[in-house]
Design a protein around this motif. Structure first.
Motif, PDB file in Angstrom:
ATOM      1  N   ARG A 115      16.525  22.966 -25.853  1.00  0.00           N
ATOM      2  CA  ARG A 115      16.208  24.387 -26.035  1.00  0.00           C
ATOM      3  C   ARG A 115      14.760  24.543 -26.454  1.00  0.00           C
ATOM      4  O   ARG A 115      14.182  23.651 -27.084  1.00  0.00           O
ATOM      5  CB  ARG A 115      17.129  25.021 -27.068  1.00  0.00           C
ATOM      6  N   ASP A 116      14.204  25.694 -26.133  1.00  0.00           N
ATOM      7  CA  ASP A 116      12.831  25.954 -26.538  1.00  0.00           C
ATOM      8  C   ASP A 116      12.819  26.554 -27.938  1.00  0.00           C
ATOM      9  O   ASP A 116      13.869  26.644 -28.607  1.00  0.00           O
ATOM     10  CB  ASP A 116      12.136  26.881 -25.524  1.00  0.00           C
ATOM     11  N   SER A 117      11.656  26.964 -28.390  1.00  0.00           N
ATOM     12  CA  SER A 117      11.524  27.490 -29.745  1.00  0.00           C
ATOM     13  C   SER A 117      12.290  28.797 -29.945  1.00  0.00           C
ATOM     14  O   SER A 117      12.617  29.180 -31.065  1.00  0.00           O
ATOM     15  CB  SER A 117      10.038  27.700 -30.081  1.00  0.00           C
ATOM     16  N   SER A 118      12.557  29.476 -28.838  1.00  0.00           N
ATOM     17  CA  SER A 118      13.314  30.724 -28.937  1.00  0.00           C
ATOM     18  C   SER A 118      14.813  30.491 -28.911  1.00  0.00           C
ATOM     19  O   SER A 118      15.592  31.423 -29.057  1.00  0.00           O
ATOM     20  CB  SER A 118      12.941  31.674 -27.790  1.00  0.00           C
ATOM     21  N   GLY A 119      15.225  29.250 -28.701  1.00  0.00           N
ATOM     22  CA  GLY A 119      16.647  28.933 -28.646  1.00  0.00           C
ATOM     23  C   GLY A 119      17.228  29.012 -27.255  1.00  0.00           C
ATOM     24  O   GLY A 119      18.434  28.813 -27.079  1.00  0.00           O
ATOM     25  N   ASP A 120      16.381  29.283 -26.222  1.00  0.00           N
ATOM     26  CA  ASP A 120      16.888  29.373 -24.857  1.00  0.00           C
ATOM     27  C   ASP A 120      17.010  27.975 -24.262  1.00  0.00           C
ATOM     28  O   ASP A 120      16.201  27.072 -24.541  1.00  0.00           O
ATOM     29  CB  ASP A 120      15.959  30.219 -23.980  1.00  0.00           C
ATOM     30  N   CYS A 121      18.009  27.765 -23.422  1.00  0.00           N
ATOM     31  CA  CYS A 121      18.207  26.471 -22.769  1.00  0.00           C
ATOM     32  C   CYS A 121      17.132  26.259 -21.693  1.00  0.00           C
ATOM     33  O   CYS A 121      16.719  27.197 -21.002  1.00  0.00           O
ATOM     34  CB  CYS A 121      19.597  26.409 -22.128  1.00  0.00           C
ATOM     35  N   TRP A 122      16.722  25.004 -21.543  1.00  0.00           N
ATOM     36  CA  TRP A 122      15.767  24.657 -20.473  1.00  0.00           C
ATOM     37  C   TRP A 122      16.550  24.410 -19.190  1.00  0.00           C
ATOM     38  O   TRP A 122      17.420  23.549 -19.119  1.00  0.00           O
ATOM     39  CB  TRP A 122      14.982  23.392 -20.818  1.00  0.00           C
ATOM     40  N   ARG A 123      16.254  25.219 -18.205  1.00  0.00           N
ATOM     41  CA  ARG A 123      16.880  25.009 -16.892  1.00  0.00           C
ATOM     42  C   ARG A 123      16.073  23.982 -16.101  1.00  0.00           C
ATOM     43  O   ARG A 123      14.847  24.008 -16.105  1.00  0.00           O
ATOM     44  CB  ARG A 123      16.942  26.320 -16.103  1.00  0.00           C
ATOM     45  N   SER A 124      16.790  23.133 -15.386  1.00  0.00           N
ATOM     46  CA  SER A 124      16.090  22.168 -14.541  1.00  0.00           C
ATOM     47  C   SER A 124      15.712  22.826 -13.223  1.00  0.00           C
ATOM     48  O   SER A 124      16.119  23.951 -12.932  1.00  0.00           O
ATOM     49  CB  SER A 124      16.989  20.954 -14.273  1.00  0.00           C
ATOM     50  N   GLY A 125      14.953  22.111 -12.420  1.00  0.00           N
ATOM     51  CA  GLY A 125      14.560  22.651 -11.134  1.00  0.00           C
ATOM     52  C   GLY A 125      15.721  22.749 -10.162  1.00  0.00           C
ATOM     53  O   GLY A 125      15.605  23.394  -9.122  1.00  0.00           O
ATOM     54  N   TYR A 126      16.848  22.126 -10.529  1.00  0.00           N
ATOM     55  CA  TYR A 126      18.019  22.173  -9.650  1.00  0.00           C
ATOM     56  C   TYR A 126      18.984  23.295 -10.017  1.00  0.00           C
ATOM     57  O   TYR A 126      20.000  23.478  -9.383  1.00  0.00           O
ATOM     58  CB  TYR A 126      18.775  20.840  -9.732  1.00  0.00           C
ATOM     59  N   TRP A 127      18.630  24.002 -11.056  1.00  0.00           N
ATOM     60  CA  TRP A 127      19.568  25.015 -11.582  1.00  0.00           C
ATOM     61  C   TRP A 127      19.830  26.109 -10.574  1.00  0.00           C
ATOM     62  O   TRP A 127      18.926  26.566  -9.878  1.00  0.00           O
ATOM     63  CB  TRP A 127      18.980  25.629 -12.855  1.00  0.00           C
ATOM     64  N   THR A 128      21.070  26.495 -10.435  1.00  0.00           N
ATOM     65  CA  THR A 128      21.482  27.659  -9.649  1.00  0.00           C
ATOM     66  C   THR A 128      22.498  28.419 -10.497  1.00  0.00           C
ATOM     67  O   THR A 128      23.108  27.855 -11.417  1.00  0.00           O
ATOM     68  CB  THR A 128      22.137  27.263  -8.322  1.00  0.00           C
TER      69      THR A 128
END
Length: 223
Positions: A43-56
């Motif tokens: 997660r980033d500093s805002s708490g959001d999940c990091w999506r990969s480049g494969y995310w759909t």
């Protein structure tokens, strides 16, 4: 806002080959989110999940993208139980008691005798547990004497019964109604012969000299 999202996707694309070096080829399905060293979603500093480049959207998980999932159905709350209505009190039929006037009064009198008071005491005790709605005392006389005199005498006897029930037994006066019927409705019918006030005729007409007490009410006990 668009630049921030693009940055997240780009970092995800850079981080993934490093975190999954040597394993990406072995997986049939690419990871939708970047993972940290403990295997949890990064997660980033805002708490959001990091999506990969494969995310759909089809690869989204609820903890990272709850907006992409339908809201869970709320279970309908069971209605509160309704308390049963209290059972109605048993209503009693009007109870009618006939008291001989000779037990209550001396002949041609309207003053209660000791035996008459005891008869009324017994009556009230038998009616225990009843909430009085109405008590009616009706006096009667025999056919000896004039109609007018007998009507007044019968009413005085009924009033004497009411006075005793109110003063000695504590029954509210507005619950008791009185009436005098005189020589009406004789119990003896035509069985007693004669017109003169002989001892034999007075004794024969004794059932006609009476006070009828009728009590209507509701028993306080619930059935």
């Amino acid at each position: 806002m668009k630049n921030i999202v693009a940055k997240k996707l780009l970092l995800g694309a850079v981080v993934l080959p490093v975190l999954f070096s040597g394993t990406a080829m072995a997986q049939e399905q690419p990871e939708a989110y970047a993972s940290d060293g403990r295997g949890s979603v990064a997660r980033d500093s805002s708490g959001d999940c990091w999506r990969s480049g494969y995310w759909t959207p089809a690869m989204a998980i609820y903890e990272c993208d709850p907006d992409l999932f339908p809201e869970p159905e709320k279970k309908a709350e069971a209605p509160a139980p309704v308390a049963p209505a209290p059972a109605p009190a048993a209503v009693t039929e009007p109870e009618k008691v006939s008291l001989s006037a000779d037990e209550l009064f001396d002949f041609n009198k309207a003053v209660l005798k000791p035996g008459g008071k005891q008869a009324l005491d017994d009556l009230v005790s038998k009616l225990g547990g009843i909430k009085y709605d109405t008590i009616v005392a009706i006096g009667y006389a025999d056919r000896i004497g004039s109609d007018d005199y007998n009507k007044k005498l019968s009413l005085r006897r009924a009033e004497a019964v009411k006075a005793y029930l109110v003063k000695e037994k504590g029954i509210p006066a507005d619950k008791i109604f009185t009436d005098g019927k005189g020589e009406a409705n004789p119990v003896t019918g035509d069985t007693c012969k004669g017109t003169k006030a002989t001892k034999a005729l007075i004794e024969c007409l004794q059932p006609d000299r009476r006070v009828e007490v009728e009590v209507a009410g509701t028993r306080e006990t619930v059935q």
